[in-house]
Enzyme design. Sequence first.
Site, PDB file in Angstrom:
ATOM      1  N   LYS A 115       2.940  -0.104   6.567  1.00  0.00           N
ATOM      2  CA  LYS A 115       2.297   0.116   7.811  1.00  0.00           C
ATOM      3  C   LYS A 115       3.353   0.289   8.911  1.00  0.00           C
ATOM      4  O   LYS A 115       3.105   0.936   9.820  1.00  0.00           O
ATOM      5  CB  LYS A 115       1.285  -0.989   8.370  1.00  0.00           C
ATOM      6  CG  LYS A 115      -0.307  -0.814   7.473  1.00  0.00           C
ATOM      7  CD  LYS A 115      -1.362  -1.381   8.269  1.00  0.00           C
ATOM      8  CE  LYS A 115      -2.680  -0.835   7.950  1.00  0.00           C
ATOM      9  NZ  LYS A 115      -3.185  -1.346   6.892  1.00  0.00           N
ATOM     10  N   LYS A 197      -3.419   4.738  -1.929  1.00  0.00           N
ATOM     11  CA  LYS A 197      -4.635   4.203  -2.242  1.00  0.00           C
ATOM     12  C   LYS A 197      -5.643   4.998  -1.208  1.00  0.00           C
ATOM     13  O   LYS A 197      -5.355   5.247  -0.058  1.00  0.00           O
ATOM     14  CB  LYS A 197      -4.780   2.849  -2.023  1.00  0.00           C
ATOM     15  CG  LYS A 197      -4.933   2.030  -0.669  1.00  0.00           C
ATOM     16  CD  LYS A 197      -5.209   0.600  -0.711  1.00  0.00           C
ATOM     17  CE  LYS A 197      -5.218   0.106   0.734  1.00  0.00           C
ATOM     18  NZ  LYS A 197      -5.776  -0.707   1.074  1.00  0.00           N
ATOM     19  N   LYS A 200      -9.609   3.096   4.783  1.00  0.00           N
ATOM     20  CA  LYS A 200     -10.564   3.526   5.621  1.00  0.00           C
ATOM     21  C   LYS A 200      -9.920   4.011   7.008  1.00  0.00           C
ATOM     22  O   LYS A 200     -10.458   4.730   7.802  1.00  0.00           O
ATOM     23  CB  LYS A 200     -11.430   2.420   5.873  1.00  0.00           C
ATOM     24  CG  LYS A 200     -10.907   1.118   6.549  1.00  0.00           C
ATOM     25  CD  LYS A 200     -11.975  -0.065   6.832  1.00  0.00           C
ATOM     26  CE  LYS A 200     -12.090  -1.150   6.094  1.00  0.00           C
ATOM     27  NZ  LYS A 200     -10.623  -1.933   6.234  1.00  0.00           N
TER      28      LYS A 200
HETATM   29  N1  AQP Z   1      -8.816   1.919  -2.306  1.00  0.00           N
HETATM   30  C1  AQP Z   1      -9.227   0.915  -2.598  1.00  0.00           C
HETATM   31  N2  AQP Z   1      -9.719   0.462  -4.068  1.00  0.00           N
HETATM   32  C2  AQP Z   1     -10.086  -0.627  -4.287  1.00  0.00           C
HETATM   33  N3  AQP Z   1     -10.182  -1.534  -3.663  1.00  0.00           N
HETATM   34  C3  AQP Z   1      -9.665  -1.422  -2.091  1.00  0.00           C
HETATM   35  N4  AQP Z   1     -10.038  -2.111  -1.196  1.00  0.00           N
HETATM   36  C4  AQP Z   1      -9.451  -1.400  -0.129  1.00  0.00           C
HETATM   37  N5  AQP Z   1      -9.096  -0.358  -0.496  1.00  0.00           N
HETATM   38  C5  AQP Z   1      -9.251  -0.054  -1.867  1.00  0.00           C
HETATM   39  C6  AQP Z   1     -10.421  -3.757  -1.038  1.00  0.00           C
HETATM   40  O1  AQP Z   1     -11.259  -3.816  -0.303  1.00  0.00           O
HETATM   41  C7  AQP Z   1     -11.163  -5.138   0.418  1.00  0.00           C
HETATM   42  C8  AQP Z   1     -11.219  -5.031   1.973  1.00  0.00           C
HETATM   43  O2  AQP Z   1     -10.082  -4.546   2.399  1.00  0.00           O
HETATM   44  P1  AQP Z   1      -9.340  -4.454   4.006  1.00  0.00           P
HETATM   45  O3  AQP Z   1     -10.183  -3.762   4.511  1.00  0.00           O
HETATM   46  O4  AQP Z   1      -9.529  -6.150   4.472  1.00  0.00           O
HETATM   47  O5  AQP Z   1      -8.023  -4.234   3.948  1.00  0.00           O
HETATM   48  P2  AQP Z   1      -7.389  -3.130   3.037  1.00  0.00           P
HETATM   49  O6  AQP Z   1      -7.088  -3.367   1.691  1.00  0.00           O
HETATM   50  O7  AQP Z   1      -6.155  -2.659   3.976  1.00  0.00           O
HETATM   51  O8  AQP Z   1      -8.435  -1.563   3.233  1.00  0.00           O
HETATM   52  P3  AQP Z   1      -8.185  -0.509   3.677  1.00  0.00           P
HETATM   53  O9  AQP Z   1      -9.475   0.402   3.692  1.00  0.00           O
HETATM   54  O10 AQP Z   1      -6.976   0.323   3.135  1.00  0.00           O
HETATM   55  O11 AQP Z   1      -8.148  -0.796   5.169  1.00  0.00           O
HETATM   56  P4  AQP Z   1      -7.021  -0.285   6.282  1.00  0.00           P
HETATM   57  O12 AQP Z   1      -7.070   1.400   5.894  1.00  0.00           O
HETATM   58  O13 AQP Z   1      -7.406  -0.453   7.663  1.00  0.00           O
HETATM   59  O14 AQP Z   1      -5.763  -0.762   5.910  1.00  0.00           O
HETATM   60  C9  AQP Z   1     -10.033  -5.778  -0.243  1.00  0.00           C
HETATM   61  O15 AQP Z   1     -10.453  -6.593  -1.395  1.00  0.00           O
HETATM   62  C10 AQP Z   1      -9.184  -4.500  -0.694  1.00  0.00           C
HETATM   63  O16 AQP Z   1      -8.370  -4.912  -1.974  1.00  0.00           O
END
Ligand code: AQP
Length: 329
Positions: A115, A197, A200
Site C-alpha cells: 500500500k 489478490k 475490494k
Molecule cells: N482475495 C482474497 N481471497 C481470500 N481472502 C481474502 N480476504 C480479503 N481478500 C481476499 C480476507 O477477507 C478478510 C477481510 O479482509 P479486510 O477487508 O479486513 O482486509 P484485506 O485483506 O485488506 O481485504 P481487501 O479486500 O484486500 O481490502 P482492501 O482492498 O481495502 O485492502 C480477511 O480475512 C482477508 O484475509
Amino acid sequence: MKEQKTIFSGIKPSGDLTIGNYIGAISQWVEMQERSNCIFSIVDYHAITVKQNPDDLRRRVLDITKIYLAAGINPKRSIIFQQSTVPAHTELAWILNCSGAYMADLKKMTQYKDKAGDKEEAISVGLFGYPVLMAADILLYDTQAVPVGDDQKQHVELTRDIAKRFNNEYGPIFTIPEAVVKKEGARVMSLLEPSKKMAKSDGSANAFIALLDDPELAKKKIMKAVTDSGTDIDYDPENRPALANLLTIYAQLGNRQIPRLVRDYAGKGYGDFKKDLGEVVGKFLTEFQTKFNEISDDDAQAVLEEGRKQAQEITEKKMTQIRQAIGVR
Ligand code: AQP
C-alpha cells in the site's frame, strides 16, 4: 464436554465486499460458529487508514452487517459489532504500540509495503501501525483462533509476537492466538491480474466481483477475466494461475470439487467454461442478494447495538486486568 474455542475476525469497510472476502473469510466463519464462541467485527478504524468518504463509510458498516447476516452468521450465537463503538480497541492498540510492537516488525509487513509503495513519506502513521490495532482486536477477547485469508496470516504472526513480548514483561495476560487459513480459496486472485489478490479497493471494478454486484454485470466480468495461454481446462496454479483462480471460484461458489470440474470440462474450451462459471456466480449472487434485501437497516442497527454491549462487557474486564498490569491503575 470440550470447551469451545474463542474465534475473532473482522473485515474493514474500505470498499464493497468481494467474493474474495466471502470465500476466504466469511464462509469459514459460518461453519465455525456452530462449534466456537465467535466474535465478528466490522473494523471501521482499520478502514480509515486510507481516505474514506464519511457517508460511504457509514453506509458500508450497515451493508457489511447485513452481509454477515445474509451469509448465515447468527447474532444469537455470535457477537457482531462495529469496532469504533468499543473504545478498548484503540486503548489497547496504544498500550501495545508502547509495549510489544517494534518498528522493525511493522516495516516487514507486506500489506504495508504494497500500500505504501514508494510513497512512504506521505503515508499515515495509522496505515503503518494498523497491524497493532489488529493485534489489540484479537488479544482483547482471549482469542484462540483467527480465521483469515492467506494475506492476513503475517499479521496474526505479528500478533503472536506482540502478545508473547507483553506476557514476558507483565505476566500471562494474553492468550496466544493462531491463524486458521482455508486450504482452498484462501487467496482469490484479481480477474485482471492473477498475480495480485482480489481486493475490494482495487481501482478497476472489473478486477473483482462484489457481493452486491448486479448478477448480469458479474457475468460480464467473468467473460472479460484474463485467461492463460492454452485452450484446455486444467488446474495448474503455477503455470496457469488465471484459470486456476477461475476454477477455485467455480468450486467454492458452485459447491463443486476442482478435479471433478476438470473432468467435466475435458475437451471443452474457455468459452463454455466461462459461460457456465458466469451462471454459477450469477446464481450465487442472486440468492445471496435475496437474503441481503430481506434485512433492514434497523435490523442491522439492532444487531450492532446488542453486539456492542456484549463486546463492551468482555473488553472492559480485560482492560481492567491490562491497566493494572502496566501500572496505570
Ligand atoms: N482475495 C482474497 N481471497 C481470500 N481472502 C481474502 N480476504 C480479503 N481478500 C481476499 C480476507 O477477507 C478478510 C477481510 O479482509 P479486510 O477487508 O479486513 O482486509 P484485506 O485483506 O485488506 O481485504 P481487501 O479486500 O484486500 O481490502 P482492501 O482492498 O481495502 O485492502 C480477511 O480475512 C482477508 O484475509
